[in-house]
Design a protein around this motif. Structure first.
Motif, PDB file in Angstrom:
ATOM      1  N   PRO A  24      43.626  20.307  50.666  1.00 39.32           N
ATOM      2  CA  PRO A  24      43.992  21.549  49.986  1.00 39.32           C
ATOM      3  C   PRO A  24      44.675  21.363  48.641  1.00 39.32           C
ATOM      4  O   PRO A  24      44.753  22.307  47.852  1.00 39.32           O
ATOM      5  N   PHE A  25      45.184  20.150  48.338  1.00 42.33           N
ATOM      6  CA  PHE A  25      45.905  19.926  47.087  1.00 42.33           C
ATOM      7  C   PHE A  25      45.124  19.065  46.092  1.00 42.33           C
ATOM      8  O   PHE A  25      45.639  18.709  45.036  1.00 42.33           O
ATOM      9  N   ALA A  26      43.878  18.722  46.419  1.00 40.07           N
ATOM     10  CA  ALA A  26      43.105  17.808  45.570  1.00 40.07           C
ATOM     11  C   ALA A  26      42.839  18.429  44.199  1.00 40.07           C
ATOM     12  O   ALA A  26      42.481  19.601  44.080  1.00 40.07           O
ATOM     13  N   GLY A  27      43.030  17.627  43.169  1.00 44.11           N
ATOM     14  CA  GLY A  27      42.695  18.041  41.806  1.00 44.11           C
ATOM     15  C   GLY A  27      43.657  19.024  41.177  1.00 44.11           C
ATOM     16  O   GLY A  27      43.354  19.588  40.127  1.00 44.11           O
ATOM     17  N   MET A  28      44.811  19.239  41.792  1.00 47.72           N
ATOM     18  CA  MET A  28      45.756  20.213  41.264  1.00 47.72           C
ATOM     19  C   MET A  28      46.826  19.544  40.407  1.00 47.72           C
ATOM     20  O   MET A  28      47.188  18.397  40.650  1.00 47.72           O
ATOM     21  N   LEU A  54      48.804  -0.909  50.176  1.00 47.46           N
ATOM     22  CA  LEU A  54      49.026  -1.916  49.139  1.00 47.46           C
ATOM     23  C   LEU A  54      48.020  -1.723  48.014  1.00 47.46           C
ATOM     24  O   LEU A  54      46.843  -1.458  48.239  1.00 47.46           O
ATOM     25  N   GLY A  55      48.514  -1.846  46.796  1.00 45.69           N
ATOM     26  CA  GLY A  55      47.639  -1.616  45.652  1.00 45.69           C
ATOM     27  C   GLY A  55      47.810  -0.220  45.086  1.00 45.69           C
ATOM     28  O   GLY A  55      47.316   0.074  44.032  1.00 45.69           O
ATOM     29  N   VAL A  56      48.550   0.653  45.816  1.00 41.23           N
ATOM     30  CA  VAL A  56      48.865   1.977  45.349  1.00 41.23           C
ATOM     31  C   VAL A  56      50.299   1.967  44.864  1.00 41.23           C
ATOM     32  O   VAL A  56      51.166   1.359  45.458  1.00 41.23           O
ATOM     33  N   GLU A  57      50.533   2.652  43.733  1.00 42.59           N
ATOM     34  CA  GLU A  57      51.894   2.694  43.199  1.00 42.59           C
ATOM     35  C   GLU A  57      52.855   3.251  44.243  1.00 42.59           C
ATOM     36  O   GLU A  57      52.575   4.239  44.921  1.00 42.59           O
ATOM     37  N   ASP A  58      54.007   2.600  44.404  1.00 42.18           N
ATOM     38  CA  ASP A  58      54.973   3.020  45.406  1.00 42.18           C
ATOM     39  C   ASP A  58      55.353   4.495  45.289  1.00 42.18           C
ATOM     40  O   ASP A  58      55.482   5.203  46.264  1.00 42.18           O
ATOM     41  N   GLU A  59      55.526   4.969  44.016  1.00 40.03           N
ATOM     42  CA  GLU A  59      55.956   6.342  43.814  1.00 40.03           C
ATOM     43  C   GLU A  59      54.935   7.324  44.383  1.00 40.03           C
ATOM     44  O   GLU A  59      55.283   8.397  44.846  1.00 40.03           O
ATOM     45  N   SER A  60      53.657   6.967  44.387  1.00 42.22           N
ATOM     46  CA  SER A  60      52.625   7.908  44.801  1.00 42.22           C
ATOM     47  C   SER A  60      52.587   8.078  46.302  1.00 42.22           C
ATOM     48  O   SER A  60      52.018   9.042  46.808  1.00 42.22           O
ATOM     49  N   ILE A  61      53.166   7.165  47.060  1.00 42.04           N
ATOM     50  CA  ILE A  61      53.194   7.318  48.509  1.00 42.04           C
ATOM     51  C   ILE A  61      54.603   7.613  49.003  1.00 42.04           C
ATOM     52  O   ILE A  61      54.848   7.631  50.194  1.00 42.04           O
ATOM     53  N   GLY A  62      55.507   7.862  48.067  1.00 47.01           N
ATOM     54  CA  GLY A  62      56.843   8.283  48.434  1.00 47.01           C
ATOM     55  C   GLY A  62      57.712   7.197  49.006  1.00 47.01           C
ATOM     56  O   GLY A  62      58.665   7.462  49.714  1.00 47.01           O
ATOM     57  N   ILE A  63      57.374   5.935  48.748  1.00 46.79           N
ATOM     58  CA  ILE A  63      58.128   4.812  49.310  1.00 46.79           C
ATOM     59  C   ILE A  63      58.958   4.149  48.226  1.00 46.79           C
ATOM     60  O   ILE A  63      58.449   3.914  47.140  1.00 46.79           O
ATOM     61  N   ALA A 117      52.475  12.588  48.187  1.00 47.01           N
ATOM     62  CA  ALA A 117      53.761  13.216  47.857  1.00 47.01           C
ATOM     63  C   ALA A 117      53.817  14.633  48.425  1.00 47.01           C
ATOM     64  O   ALA A 117      54.833  15.049  48.986  1.00 47.01           O
ATOM     65  N   ALA A 118      52.715  15.379  48.302  1.00 46.99           N
ATOM     66  CA  ALA A 118      52.666  16.737  48.860  1.00 46.99           C
ATOM     67  C   ALA A 118      52.728  16.696  50.377  1.00 46.99           C
ATOM     68  O   ALA A 118      53.406  17.521  51.007  1.00 46.99           O
ATOM     69  N   VAL A 119      52.047  15.727  50.982  1.00 43.88           N
ATOM     70  CA  VAL A 119      52.050  15.583  52.440  1.00 43.88           C
ATOM     71  C   VAL A 119      53.474  15.355  52.946  1.00 43.88           C
ATOM     72  O   VAL A 119      53.893  15.942  53.949  1.00 43.88           O
ATOM     73  N   MET A 120      54.222  14.501  52.264  1.00 38.34           N
ATOM     74  CA  MET A 120      55.581  14.206  52.689  1.00 38.34           C
ATOM     75  C   MET A 120      56.480  15.441  52.611  1.00 38.34           C
ATOM     76  O   MET A 120      57.412  15.604  53.399  1.00 38.34           O
ATOM     77  N   ARG A 121      56.181  16.335  51.676  1.00 41.09           N
ATOM     78  CA  ARG A 121      57.003  17.532  51.504  1.00 41.09           C
ATOM     79  C   ARG A 121      56.689  18.601  52.542  1.00 41.09           C
ATOM     80  O   ARG A 121      57.576  19.341  52.956  1.00 41.09           O
ATOM     81  N   ILE A 122      55.448  18.682  52.984  1.00 42.42           N
ATOM     82  CA  ILE A 122      55.022  19.836  53.765  1.00 42.42           C
ATOM     83  C   ILE A 122      54.904  19.562  55.261  1.00 42.42           C
ATOM     84  O   ILE A 122      54.969  20.480  56.077  1.00 42.42           O
ATOM     85  N   SER A 123      54.747  18.303  55.658  1.00 41.90           N
ATOM     86  CA  SER A 123      54.365  17.998  57.044  1.00 41.90           C
ATOM     87  C   SER A 123      55.559  17.954  57.990  1.00 41.90           C
ATOM     88  O   SER A 123      56.630  17.461  57.641  1.00 41.90           O
TER      89      SER A 123
END
Length: 259
Positions: A179-183, A250-259, A213-219
């Motif tokens: 639901p949040f893709a491309g926003m 791994l290989g994804v920026e830490d900020e993008s997965i909220g870690i 990041a959105a998943v971590m906020r809403i779930s």
């Protein structure tokens, strides 16, 4: 109270390729549960299995204690498990309102002959569907654009329209496909608020989403899939600190997965 949705030992193989491997989880009534994982992890296949667009190789899905695996998708939707799709499936040649009216016909009481003859039953359905469509569109902030051609709407409105089409089926469980893709940031914030409002309407929500990041906020809870298998499940804080989840991303920026 028993979970509203139960996924039990679900597996799906395409020839020698195992897309989903012995996945189990439960969705509690009224919660928001997100399914996440790297690209190709099997998330979309799990959605197709739950909504019965594909049949499992093994395992089953129970809705309110009843097995729904293998039923026709429209039967599953009528029972209350409804899946939204990417905006590419929206009736882009229709107005936003007409798109939602058409989606209401899944719960039509009149038959095709009634509609052909314009009987009283058909007219009652059309009146009810029109009122319901207006209410849903207002609820999702689309009242001002309800007479616009859907294909002319911006991304955020198209996503909201996809949810409106899903709500037209009067779901008990709504499966939201990215639901949040491309926003952008503001669109995501509004979409999160809208998703929470849908939950407050009494709808249980199951999300597949890449915007971590959105998943971590809403779930309320998150299930993590990697190479077709569930590797973690828990509350957002637990998922953020899970070593298996960190390794999978791994290989994804830490900020993008909220870690």
């Amino acid at each position: 109270m028993a979970p509203i949705l139960q996924v039990k030992n679900l597996s799906k193989a395409y020839g020698g390729l195992i897309a989903v491997n012995d996945v189990s989880f439960e969705v509690e009534r009224g919660e928001i549960l997100s399914v996440i994982g790297p690209n190709g992890a099997g998330k979309s296949t799990i959605f197709k299995l739950i909504s019965s667009f594909v049949k499992p190789t093994r395992g089953e899905v129970l809705f309110e204690g009843e097995r729904i695996s293998g039923l026709a998708p429209h039967i599953v939707a009528r029972k209350g498990v409804v899946r939204t799709f990417q905006e590419t499936t929206i009736f882009k040649g229709l107005t936003a309102r007409d798109s939602v009216v058409v989606a209401h016909h899944l719960r039509s009481r009149a038959n095709l002959i009634d509609y052909y003859l314009n009987t009283a039953a058909a007219r009652r359905d059309e009146d009810e569907f029109g009122r319901s469509s207006d209410e849903i569109l207002e609820f999702l902030g689309l009242g001002e654009v309800k007479n616009e051609i859907a294909g002319n709407l911006p991304q955020g409105h198209l996503r909201a329209l996809g949810i409106a089409i899903g709500l037209a089926a009067n779901p008990k469980v709504l499966l939201l496909d990215e639901p949040f893709a491309g926003m952008n940031h503001d669109e995501t914030r509004r979409a999160i608020e809208m998703t929470r409002a849908v939950r407050e309407r009494g709808v249980t929500l199951l999300l597949v989403e890449h915007d971590i990041a959105a998943v971590m906020r809403i779930s309320d809870r998150i299930a993590v899939i990697n190479f077709g298998s569930k590797i973690a499940e828990g509350k957002p804080a637990e998922i953020q600190s899970n070593d298996k989840v960190i390794e999978a991303y791994l290989g994804v920026e830490d900020e993008s997965i909220g870690i």
